[in-house]
Design a protein around this motif. Structure first.
Motif, PDB file in Angstrom:
ATOM      1  N   LEU A 237     -13.531  26.837   0.579  1.00  0.00           N
ATOM      2  CA  LEU A 237     -14.680  25.960   0.355  1.00  0.00           C
ATOM      3  C   LEU A 237     -14.266  24.492   0.386  1.00  0.00           C
ATOM      4  O   LEU A 237     -15.003  23.641   0.911  1.00  0.00           O
ATOM      5  N   SER A 240     -14.192  23.029   3.679  1.00  0.00           N
ATOM      6  CA  SER A 240     -15.526  22.963   4.307  1.00  0.00           C
ATOM      7  C   SER A 240     -15.736  24.042   5.366  1.00  0.00           C
ATOM      8  O   SER A 240     -16.437  23.838   6.348  1.00  0.00           O
ATOM      9  N   GLN A 242     -17.560  27.325   6.228  1.00  0.00           N
ATOM     10  CA  GLN A 242     -18.753  28.034   5.765  1.00  0.00           C
ATOM     11  C   GLN A 242     -18.502  29.534   5.736  1.00  0.00           C
ATOM     12  O   GLN A 242     -18.239  30.143   6.769  1.00  0.00           O
ATOM     13  N   ASN A 244     -19.241  33.591   5.597  1.00  0.00           N
ATOM     14  CA  ASN A 244     -20.321  34.442   6.088  1.00  0.00           C
ATOM     15  C   ASN A 244     -20.549  35.578   5.094  1.00  0.00           C
ATOM     16  O   ASN A 244     -19.917  35.626   4.028  1.00  0.00           O
ATOM     17  N   TYR A 270     -25.006  30.874  -5.402  1.00  0.00           N
ATOM     18  CA  TYR A 270     -24.556  30.255  -4.139  1.00  0.00           C
ATOM     19  C   TYR A 270     -25.153  31.008  -2.942  1.00  0.00           C
ATOM     20  O   TYR A 270     -25.605  30.388  -1.972  1.00  0.00           O
ATOM     21  N   SER A 274     -27.695  29.411  -0.006  1.00  0.00           N
ATOM     22  CA  SER A 274     -27.061  29.209   1.296  1.00  0.00           C
ATOM     23  C   SER A 274     -27.911  29.819   2.409  1.00  0.00           C
ATOM     24  O   SER A 274     -28.919  30.486   2.154  1.00  0.00           O
TER      25      SER A 274
END
Length: 663
Positions: A237, A240, A242, A244, A270, A274
């Protein structure tokens, strides 16, 4: 039903031009099958477009026949599409693929890759590697997918060196900077449990995508290292990247192992916020996480919110209720399941077995067999645990004969360990030892089970010999091992050996003794009459002794007639569990041996005042696979009259032979 036949194919050149339109109309209602994994592939040729909707070998062969007659199959790309269907479709035929592959005059890299992938998918890794070697000898230029498919084949072997050789080849061929290949290498090492090698490949990656991170996180989670998995997810995280839905499933698995509810709720929030693709598998992972974190209400909330539920959704709820101790609701969910698989049955059987409801576990197992559901390893492990609890040796033997000797289930290590435990607890120490000696490989659980088996059956020296053998094999004992070793010393009265092993726990193996180890030492000293030493050990323990420790001291005082020390131990026990009838019985017996009848009356009065009733004595027997229990003065059995009549006859014969029962 057999697949529908194609319309009669036109034979004249004029009519042949209209063939694709006819076939296209015929297959216009067919859904796009899942065998074509290349979604970016755009096909404009009418006949090839029709083949993309093919869903049976009968249809494929008819299309292939047309392609052969018109000369279309002589071209490499059409041939590759026929080959892809044969090896990748669930309706394909690998033997037919071999014939097609052999007819392609100059197969390119994609065609070789397709065949290698097909063999791997069909669980034929040797054929995959053989074809890969042929590819090398034919000097065909390989690409990154070639190496990924070969690594997938290597994952199906127990030997790691094959994949390591491919790793060397990757460096020689210059693919060490290819992300797809490096991800494949990471997955190979993770699959084989070699996390250090996987992490080395991961750390050397110049760039990492979500697959790289997810593979490594999953490796730590699957290997029982949830802290490391979550640390890596945090780093992901920060970079950065992302995640799945697969990443989140692995993260939820790690949280489940830790039982960290607060963190689980944060991750759930989260996911809500998302743009993740919330699949049924991800929802199931959430249900499972909440269940393992003892938050059954949240698990039920997620379960109820699911538009589509599968068998794993229901099974996760069964597990959730079972873990919180609500077996009635767990069984209600189990009975309500629209469909059940072997995992569902195993979960409910395990719930009963782990809660000491052996009869219910065995009844459900018999029902499972009657429903012709094939059990899995986990099923038998739970059933064998229930057999061990209830003494059902005959059923345990039948399971071995039917499933193991019958080659229905392979005897893996965890299952062999369960058999050893069952044999030992049911009294067949020879069968336990025979199975242990026949095991090709053993883990610490195997050794612990056999050491404990010898210990509880009074074979103290055999247990200690096995312990020395364990150390000579380079195995590292754990705290469970020392429970067996110290119990063996206690049963055999080996004071010196017991004290030495107790000291070795911390000084040599770095294991801090727990209350159960102190209880074993108190029992050892007490049984040989060293009551003062046992008392001093109980007083000097870093933690307050539990019921086992004070119970061992009280029993030793009863044996050796030390009423004063026994009263002290009894008071400690009653303070821990005033509702345990066994404590009052031990105290009463101790006082009775010293003719202290007033104290006996006090103990009985104390029981009446506190509403404690003596648990009736119980015996059990297994006849023809059926379990029978008998309590003191019990006449509930359907054949009680016959049983008591037989006992009266036995007593009569004993008196005739001169036997006089003790008063």
């Amino acid at each position: 039903m057999p697949p529908p036949l194609l319309p009669r194919l036109p034979t004249s050149p004029l009519k042949a031009r209209f063939l694709p339109r006819i076939l296209l109309e015929f297959f216009s209602s067919s859904a796009k099958p899942e065998w074509n994994s290349n979604h970016k592939l755009i096909i404009t040729h009418p006949v090839l477009s029709i083949m993309e909707s093919c869903n049976s070998m009968a249809e494929l062969k008819q299309i292939q026949a047309h392609m052969t007659r018109t000369g279309l199959l002589a071209h490499r790309f059409p041939a590759s599409r026929v080959l892809a269907f044969c090896v990748l479709s669930d309706y394909g035929d690998l033997n037919h693929a071999r014939l097609v592959f052999a007819q392609i005059p100059d197969p390119n890299t994609y065609i070789w890759n397709t065949m290698i992938r097909g063999y791997t998918k069909a669980q034929l890794p040797r054929s995959s590697l053989f074809l890969f070697c042929q590819m090398i000898r034919a000097h065909v230029v390989m690409d990154s997918r070639t190496l990924v498919f070969v690594l997938k084949a290597c994952e199906q072997f127990s030997e790691v060196f094959l994949g390591e050789e491919i790793h060397c080849m990757i460096f020689k061929l210059g693919f060490d900077s290819d992300l797809l290949v490096q991800n494949g290498l990471t997955h190979f090492y993770v699959k084989n449990g070699l996390l250090e090698s996987a992490r080395k490949v991961f750390d050397e990656l110049c760039q990492r995508d979500v697959v790289s991170w997810t593979t490594m996180i999953d490796g730590y989670s699957q290997k029982g290292l949830p802290d490391e998995a979550l640390r890596l997810f945090y780093r992901m995280l920060l970079m950065s990247i992302q995640p799945n839905e697969v990443t989140m499933i692995t993260v939820l698995s790690a949280i489940s192992q830790l039982g960290h509810l607060r963190l689980g709720k944060l991750v759930h929030e989260y996911i809500r916020k998302s743009d993740l693709n919330v699949t049924i598998n991800l929802m199931n992972a959430l249900v499972d996480m909440y269940g393992k974190c003892d938050c059954v209400d949240s698990a039920r909330e997620v379960f109820d919110s699911m538009g589509i539920k599968d068998v794993f959704s229901w099974t996760s709820m069964v597990n959730a209720y079972a873990k919180c101790g609500d077996l009635q609701l767990a069984r209600k969910f189990f009975d309500s399941m629209p469909e059940r698989n072997a995992v569902s049955w195993s979960s409910m059987i395990a719930a009963y077995a782990q809660s000491n409801h052996a009869k219910e576990a065995l009844d459900l197992f018999h029902e499972m067999i009657a429903m012709r559901v094939k059990p899995i390893d986990a099923t038998l492990v739970s059933v064998l645990s229930a057999c061990a609890q209830s003494g059902c040796l005959d059923l345990g033997r039948w399971i071995y004969d039917h499933f193991i000797n019958g080659k229905i289930i392979k005897l893996r290590m965890n299952l062999a360990n369960a058999f050893i435990d069952m044999y030992a607890k049911c009294g067949d120490i020879k069968a336990a030892a025979r199975l242990f000696n026949e095991m090709p490989e053993r883990d610490i659980v195997s050794w612990n089970a056999m050491i404990m088996a010898y210990a509880v059956h009074g074979y103290g020296k055999e247990a200690l010999i096995l312990f020395e053998h364990l150390k000579s094999k380079g195995m590292v004992p754990d705290d469970i091992t020392f429970v067996g070793v110290l119990s063996a010393c206690s049963h055999a009265g080996l004071v010196v050996e017991g004290q030495r092993h107790f000291k070795d726990m911390k000084s040599i193996f770095g294991l801090e003794p727990k209350s159960v180890h102190y209880a074993c030492q108190i029992d050892l000293l007490g049984k040989v009459g060293l009551l003062e030493d046992a008392y001093e050990l109980a007083r000097s323990t870093p933690m307050e002794p539990d019921e086992a420790g004070w119970g061992a001291l009280l029993n030793a005082c009863r044996m050796h007639g030390n009423v004063e020390l026994g009263k002290y131990a009894g008071d400690k026990l009653l303070g821990l569990d005033p509702g345990d009838s066994g404590i009052y019985v031990l105290l009463s017996s101790m006082y009775a041996t010293r003719n202290k009848w007033d104290d006996v009356k006090k103990v009985r009065r104390m029981m009446r005042d506190r509403g404690v009733k003596k648990t009736p004595g119980c015996s059990s027997i297994e006849v023809d696979g059926k379990f029978h229990e008998f309590f003191v003065a019990d006449i509930s059995h359907v054949r009680s009259k016959d049983i008591y009549l037989t006992l009266d006859n036995i007593y009569l014969q004993l008196r005739i032979e001169g036997y006089v029962p003790k008063s």
